[in-house]
Design an enzyme around this catalytic site. Structure first.
Site, PDB file in Angstrom:
ATOM      1  N   ARG A   1      43.661  20.016  16.342  1.00 49.60           N
ATOM      2  CA  ARG A   1      44.011  19.234  17.510  1.00 49.60           C
ATOM      3  C   ARG A   1      43.611  17.753  17.434  1.00 49.60           C
ATOM      4  O   ARG A   1      44.418  16.865  17.731  1.00 49.60           O
ATOM      5  CB  ARG A   1      43.237  19.888  18.643  1.00 49.60           C
ATOM      6  CG  ARG A   1      43.657  19.548  19.973  1.00 49.60           C
ATOM      7  CD  ARG A   1      42.721  20.264  20.906  1.00 49.60           C
ATOM      8  NE  ARG A   1      43.256  21.547  21.263  1.00 49.60           N
ATOM      9  CZ  ARG A   1      42.893  22.192  22.361  1.00 49.60           C
ATOM     10  NH1 ARG A   1      41.991  21.680  23.158  1.00 49.60           N
ATOM     11  NH2 ARG A   1      43.424  23.340  22.650  1.00 49.60           N
TER      12      ARG A   1
ATOM     13  N   HIS B   1      44.124  15.277  25.636  1.00 46.86           N
ATOM     14  CA  HIS B   1      44.877  16.467  25.230  1.00 46.86           C
ATOM     15  C   HIS B   1      46.008  16.023  24.308  1.00 46.86           C
ATOM     16  O   HIS B   1      46.737  15.096  24.630  1.00 46.86           O
ATOM     17  CB  HIS B   1      45.433  17.171  26.476  1.00 46.86           C
ATOM     18  CG  HIS B   1      45.908  18.560  26.191  1.00 46.86           C
ATOM     19  ND1 HIS B   1      47.116  18.806  25.594  1.00 46.86           N
ATOM     20  CD2 HIS B   1      45.334  19.758  26.394  1.00 46.86           C
ATOM     21  CE1 HIS B   1      47.267  20.116  25.456  1.00 46.86           C
ATOM     22  NE2 HIS B   1      46.201  20.717  25.934  1.00 46.86           N
TER      23      HIS B   1
END
Lengths: 283, 657
Positions: free
Chosen positions: B302, B241
């Site tokens: 991301r 993440h």
């Protein structure tokens, strides 16, 4: 620190401590230890260097890797229960500087900002100690069974959606549903007494946690089918009438659950339940 | 008819509880083992939501089939296709079931279940319950399990640690007939018989040191099955993440919406600058993303953000004070605006870090979050078997296949979600099948519950209908031998306490720390052949040191050090499988990014990596086998046209769990 002082140790004071926290300091961890049930308790102190962002968990981790007391005596790593470390699982609850709370969200900067400051760690007081800071909270889960804290669905096969619910009603239930069964409300409650004899659990005070969960399920369209059973359990020995209205529960709840509102709501339901039972000739 | 046959479920998160409920409902007694009270399982950490097609999205042109297609694209086509189709077709029914169980899903003004946007889709298909969806779903299943336990249908064994699967027979004839487990309080080691065993033990984040995972997510249970002969699929596929809050104890998620709302990512331009962030003038700051990607700046997708932040810290050593941290700065913005837009997540940051992000820049770094890989499982395909795979699918196209059950999987087939060891199943995150090379946000909760409620039927059928010998008839010697094997390992570890030399090199916490550092540096965001080879050498060194490990606690009662130390050895073995599979996969796909092989190479690697533990060498043998496709044709994973969509997804509160 007295209980009253502990409760007033509020956000402002913690913030002030944060601002004056000294980098590179060491803090003394005074930990109440016990090797197992029936064994005597003892205190051990550790001098722990405080890294940036340290909390009680990282300090206990440091002690686990360096298990030597302040007197230089080699000892064992401290035993405690923990899991998510995000204050959503409820596992790492203990009594810190006199107040029950989760250790993962307990920042050292907020409690021990200066060199040599002391952090005191003790196990929760209302549950039997397994070892050191790990206590047996089986009674707390047993109390959920006591109030049938579930929705009695017909089965897991596909039968369409559940009952519709208004936005506001969902918000009310959501506030109750965040309870993580940590037991802070029980540890702080003068009415909830430590009970090691399992056979007495079902007649001992059930505590705010299960009372609030009973309300949560009574408020669900299908869940309310078991409302009468829940109110039977809560009207009997160890039920709602044992609440002494000290209101400590709501002060220590880490999730801000409206526990005293729940106790009030269940109290009203209990009255109605008693009247119904009277007219039905059950009591 | 009394059912003497029993099933063991190991793990009490969403997958384990869903399986328990389904199996117990069918009248089969379940012994449920968990290291923690099941209500405290790691599933509570999931925040964002759970994906499913729904009536509104359907009228806008969405379908279960498109959810299926999105999941394959998200996974860069490394998913096994049939189970994914079945899962997405079941998704709306699973939401209904959870709804009936009382999950407080957020509601619209009219009282319908509310929905939010999430990455990887143009349609609102994510159901949520505040910012604690995982917690709410787990509680609903915990409550149903408590009900079955009260009725005597489920025997919960909490604070019991799984030590070993009991396997009789070799190779293709291997069959799991029970487990060895240890009471974490009394330290008693015992064998338990079972006609089937379901592993639902989650991910292995702790192999990487500090991750977003809970502390029980060591991968130890999966590793023990692996060492006992179960295969491990796509080990190298680990999701990172991009914006986590590095803590002294673990990493916690920071929603990407902080970037979406204007957060700027920077480090001091001068290496080793120790000044406080607000004392560093504008021209002495290095705005990493704005300088490297002038067009998108801080809004780059991301994976790029993750890699650049990693590069600046790990390769260039420019992290704050030399650490693996960069600033995510919101302090140039109006505090009231921030409170209105991002209040909840800023409060979480303040709670765990102790700084107010409205006035002090946040410190963030990418963190290991989810393991797509896991125990290898098989299945029997369902009745949808197109003559040729569908080549491209766009919203609005006619749907190639409907949402009725049985198209993807032959429901109830004995081998669905079964490992290569007969009778040993893997459900949830520990099952490798669903997410391919990257998992889409809000698909994890779905795959866990789907495994339980759908493949739980397979477990029941296997036990009831299979022609294998009932486990109750097996010779006790087999179970005694398994207990003894684990007792011997345990006693050997315990003996190392008395011989302890105090050598820090042999301290289990030090070995685990070095394992995490090495795995994080070599086998997460940016991988290279050279780095992974070096990593494997380091793992060998750790393995040698571990063989001489010294326990810090010799207690015979509630010895957590022993449990942790035992897991460290298993973590090194899983770490080796992860690094080796990553080394052999000479391509970039999904979360697996090799700078020396930056392109996807379908000819060589549209394949599942299957790791098999070699008992002679103690190492992994890796094979590459074809992905089970046939429903959807391979195509490039091209988010180019939907980049604006990707950034709109990042405006969601605390997403991508």
């Amino acid at each position: 620190m007295s209980e009253a002082e502990a409760y007033s140790y509020d956000a402002e004071m913690r913030k002030a401590n944060r601002a004056k926290a000294v980098a590179g300091r060491s803090v003394i961890f005074k930990i109440k230890r016990c090797d197992g049930p029936g064994k005597p308790a003892r205190w051990e102190s550790f001098k722990v260097p405080i890294e940036e962002g340290a909390n009680v968990i990282s300090s206990l981790n440091w002690i686990a890797a360096n298990p030597v007391t302040i007197e230089g005596k080699k000892t064992t790593p401290v035993v405690w229960e923990s899991n998510c470390l995000e204050e959503v699982c409820g596992a790492c609850t203990m009594v810190i500087n006199g107040r029950v709370r989760q250790s993962c969200s307990c920042l050292i900067n907020e409690y021990a900002p200066c060199e040599g400051d002391v952090m005191t760690l003790e196990p929760m007081s209302k549950f039997p100690v397994i070892r050191d800071l790990w206590v047996d909270r089986a009674r707390l889960f047993n109390n959920l069974t006591r109030v049938k804290a579930w929705v009695p669905i017909d089965g897991t096969y596909n039968m369409g959606p559940g009952p519709k619910e208004s936005h506001d009603h969902q918000q009310m239930r959501y506030a109750l549903s965040e309870c993580m069964s940590c037991g802070c409300c029980l540890d702080a409650c003068p009415q909830f007494i430590k009970e090691e004899d399992e056979s007495k659990w079902d007649s001992s005070f059930i505590g705010a946690h299960a009372i609030s969960q009973a309300r949560y399920f009574n408020e669900h369209e299908t869940g309310k089918q078991l409302k009468a059973d829940r109110m039977d359990a809560l009207s009997g020995a160890g039920g709602i009438n044992d609440c002494g209205n000290a209101q400590n529960c709501v002060k220590v709840c880490p999730k801000g659950i409206p526990l005293t509102e729940s106790i009030g709501a269940i109290g009203r339901s209990a009255t109605i339940h008693a009247i119904k039972q009277f007219f039905q000739g059950k009591k | 008819m009394a059912d003497e046959k029993r099933v063991i479920v190991v793990g009490g998160g969403l997958a384990g509880l869903a399986a328990t409920i389904r199996i117990a409902e069918a009248g089969m007694p379940v012994d449920l083992f968990s290291m923690v009270p099941v209500k405290r399982s790691h599933s509570v950490c999931a925040q964002g939501g759970i994906n499913a097609c729904n009536d509104v999205a359907r009228q806008q042109g969405y379908s279960e089939y498109q959810h299926f297609d999105e999941t394959l694209i998200g996974g860069d086509f490394l998913n096994d296709q049939h189970p994914v189709l079945e899962m997405t077709n079941w998704a709306p029914k699973i939401i209904d079931l959870l709804d009936r169980m009382g999950v407080p899903f957020n509601r619209s003004n009219e009282g319908f279940r509310d929905l939010r946007l999430f990455g990887g889709s143009l349609f609102k298909r994510t159901h949520f319950s505040g910012a604690t969806t995982g917690q709410q779903l787990l509680y609903a299943l915990d409550e149903q399990t408590r009900r079955f336990a009260a009725e005597g249908k489920v025997n919960k064994k909490e604070f019991w640690e799984f030590l070993w699967p009991i396997v009789e027979g070799e190779g293709e004839n291997a069959r799991c007939v029970g487990i060895v487990a240890q009471d974490m309080r009394t330290m008693q080691i015992q064998s338990f018989r079972a006609d089937a065993v379901v592993m639902a033990t989650g991910g292995c984040g702790l192999v990487f040191g500090k991750s977003t995972n809970s502390i029980i997510c060591t991968g130890g249970a999966a590793s023990r099955c692996y060492q006992a002969g179960a295969w491990y699929g796509n080990a190298e596929m680990i999701q990172v993440h991009p914006t986590a809050i590095p803590g002294a104890d673990k990493c916690r998620l920071m929603s990407e919406s902080a970037r979406g709302e204007g957060g700027r990512v920077w480090v001091p331009a001068k290496k080793g600058d120790t000044r406080k962030p607000k004392d560093i003038p504008e021209n002495e700051r290095y705005y990493i993303l704005e300088e490297r990607y002038p067009k998108y700046g801080n809004l780059v997708p991301r994976d790029i953000a993750t890699r650049e932040i990693f590069d600046v810290c790990v390769n260039e050593g420019m992290g704050i004070n030399g650490s693996n941290q960069v600033y995510l700065d919101l302090t140039h913005m109006d505090p009231d605006y921030l409170t209105e837009k991002l209040g909840g997540i800023l409060d979480i940051y303040e709670k765990f870090v102790g700084d107010d992000p409205r006035f002090t820049p946040m410190r963030i770094f990418p963190a290991v979050h989810y393991s797509m890989g896991g125990l290898w499982t098989t299945y029997t395909p369902g009745n949808y078997q197109p003559e040729s795979p569908v080549s491209s699918f766009k919203p609005g196209d006619p749907i190639p296949i409907g949402n009725e059950p049985g198209h993807g999987l032959d429901i109830g087939a004995h081998n669905n979600a079964m490992t290569n060891i007969t009778g040993l199943y893997a459900f949830g995150e520990v099952n490798f099948a669903y997410h391919g090379a990257t998992r889409l946000g809000a698909n994890a909760l779905l795959s866990c519950i789907f495994d339980g409620v759908c493949n739980g039927i397979s477990v029941v059928n296997f036990v009831r209908e299979g022609d294998q010998q009932p486990v109750s008839e097996l010779d006790q010697a087999l179970f005694d031998a398994a207990t003894k094997q684990e007792q011997d390992k345990h006693d050997k570890l315990l003996d190392s306490t008395s011989t302890g030399t105090g050598d820090q090199q042999l301290n289990p916490y030090q070995i685990a720390f070095e394992l995490g550092e090495e795995m994080n540096a070599a086998s997460t965001v940016v991988k290279t052949g050279a780095g992974l080879e070096k990593c494997l050498i380091k793992l060998e060194e750790l393995k040698e040191r571990y063989a001489k490990v010294e326990l810090g606690d010799g207690a015979m009662w509630t010895n957590q050090s022993l449990s942790f130390t035992r897991a460290v050895g298993d973590m090194i073995i899983i770490g080796e499988a992860i690094a080796k599979a990553g080394l052999l996969r000479e391509e970039s796909r999904g979360s697996h990014y090799r700078t020396d092989f930056p392109e996807r190479d379908d000819d060589r690697f549209w394949k599942t990596s299957v790791a098999k533990f070699n008992k002679e060498t103690g190492k992994s043998d890796i094979e590459f086998v074809d992905v089970k496709a046939g429903l959807v044709k391979l195509r490039p994973r091209d988010y180019g046209k939907t980049e604006s969509n990707a950034s709109s997804a990042s405006k969601e509160p605390i997403g991508a769990s």
